[in-house]
Write an enzyme that holds these catalytic residues in place. Sequence first.
Site, PDB file in Angstrom:
ATOM      1  N   SER A 167      30.993  21.667  -2.239  1.00  0.00           N
ATOM      2  CA  SER A 167      29.792  21.156  -2.006  1.00  0.00           C
ATOM      3  C   SER A 167      28.741  22.321  -1.673  1.00  0.00           C
ATOM      4  O   SER A 167      28.392  23.026  -2.529  1.00  0.00           O
ATOM      5  CB  SER A 167      29.750  20.111  -0.857  1.00  0.00           C
ATOM      6  OG  SER A 167      28.725  19.272  -0.646  1.00  0.00           O
ATOM      7  N   LYS A 219       9.646   5.287   6.683  1.00  0.00           N
ATOM      8  CA  LYS A 219       9.953   6.327   7.798  1.00  0.00           C
ATOM      9  C   LYS A 219      11.243   6.364   8.339  1.00  0.00           C
ATOM     10  O   LYS A 219      11.768   7.350   8.519  1.00  0.00           O
ATOM     11  CB  LYS A 219       8.878   6.137   8.945  1.00  0.00           C
ATOM     12  CG  LYS A 219       9.080   7.080  10.107  1.00  0.00           C
ATOM     13  CD  LYS A 219       8.756   8.458   9.741  1.00  0.00           C
ATOM     14  CE  LYS A 219       8.917   9.707  10.896  1.00  0.00           C
ATOM     15  NZ  LYS A 219       8.831  10.909  10.314  1.00  0.00           N
TER      16      LYS A 219
END
Length: 338
Positions: A167, A219
């Site tokens: 990763s 948001k």
Amino acid sequence: MEYLFEYGLFLAKALTIVLAIGVVIALIVGAAAKPKSKPGFLEVDDLSKEMKQIKDDFLDNTLDKKALKILNKERKQAAKEEADKEPKGRLYVIDFKGSMDAHEVECLRQEVSAIISLADKEKDQVLVRLESGGGVVHGYGLGASQLQRLKDAGIKLTVAIDKVAASGGYMMACVADEIIAAPFAIVGSIGVIAQIPNFNKVLKKHDIDFEQITAGQYKRTLTLFGENTDAGREKFREEIEQTHVLFKQFVAHHRPTLDMEQVATGEHWFALDAQNKGLVDRIRTSDDELLSLVKDYQTYKVTYKQKKGLAEKVAKNFAITIEHLGLRLWSKSKGLRP
């Protein structure tokens, strides 16, 4: 009387433990209250000298007197010849062992800056011994950028993977001019994962309201305590997919021969298989690479160390003690011997 004595001894021990914990807490609180301004320092170890010393020590303890006398003459002659030779290029070795939050990048940036400031791009090169299973995107993105600085400066960069570079770890490794890996090192995991618990049902069960006020439709897409919506979930999936696309583009830029459809599935492979897929260039441990390079390069290990205050040291030792105590108790509960 014996009972009172034992009881008093017990109270003394209990009071000692309480006071010790109180001191630790006070030190931690005190450290948090004070402005943190602890500059670190750069440590440079001469690996060429250390490796030569190991070899010399072994020979000194295994050869007989006659052979040792001959060897010492050869050493003196070799030292004279070495003094007359052209200066060797330098190999700078960096160890990077990354955690989930990639805070080790703060030291890496100092190590890279030091090397760039004095390296000869015509002669010198860098070997990074990298170990990480990945973590936060922005942290490992910055780590990859630090390694890119070496390449931008024209310095050859090799990344060695002995255990794992997955990763975010592979995000950093792919920047290198060459990637080497031990046969069973774990490589790849070009994917993105995010998971978050939701306690909304628990709050509702206990008649607890949760209020969250935001400005902007997205948001907050998913929340820990509020009721998640399908629209929020879909937006979150889009953000994860966008991050994955950027990850794939980054890897493809540095290793353009990769078949991204094949390797960017989030899977990981042992290096033996990863080499066949183009994720790794050579199967080799960092130890073998170092032994081969030290013959032609003056080799230094560069480490930037951050200074730690008394409170941090005490807290760390206290945490280690508690961890060991917990392990011992767990071992006893399982019938294992510590």
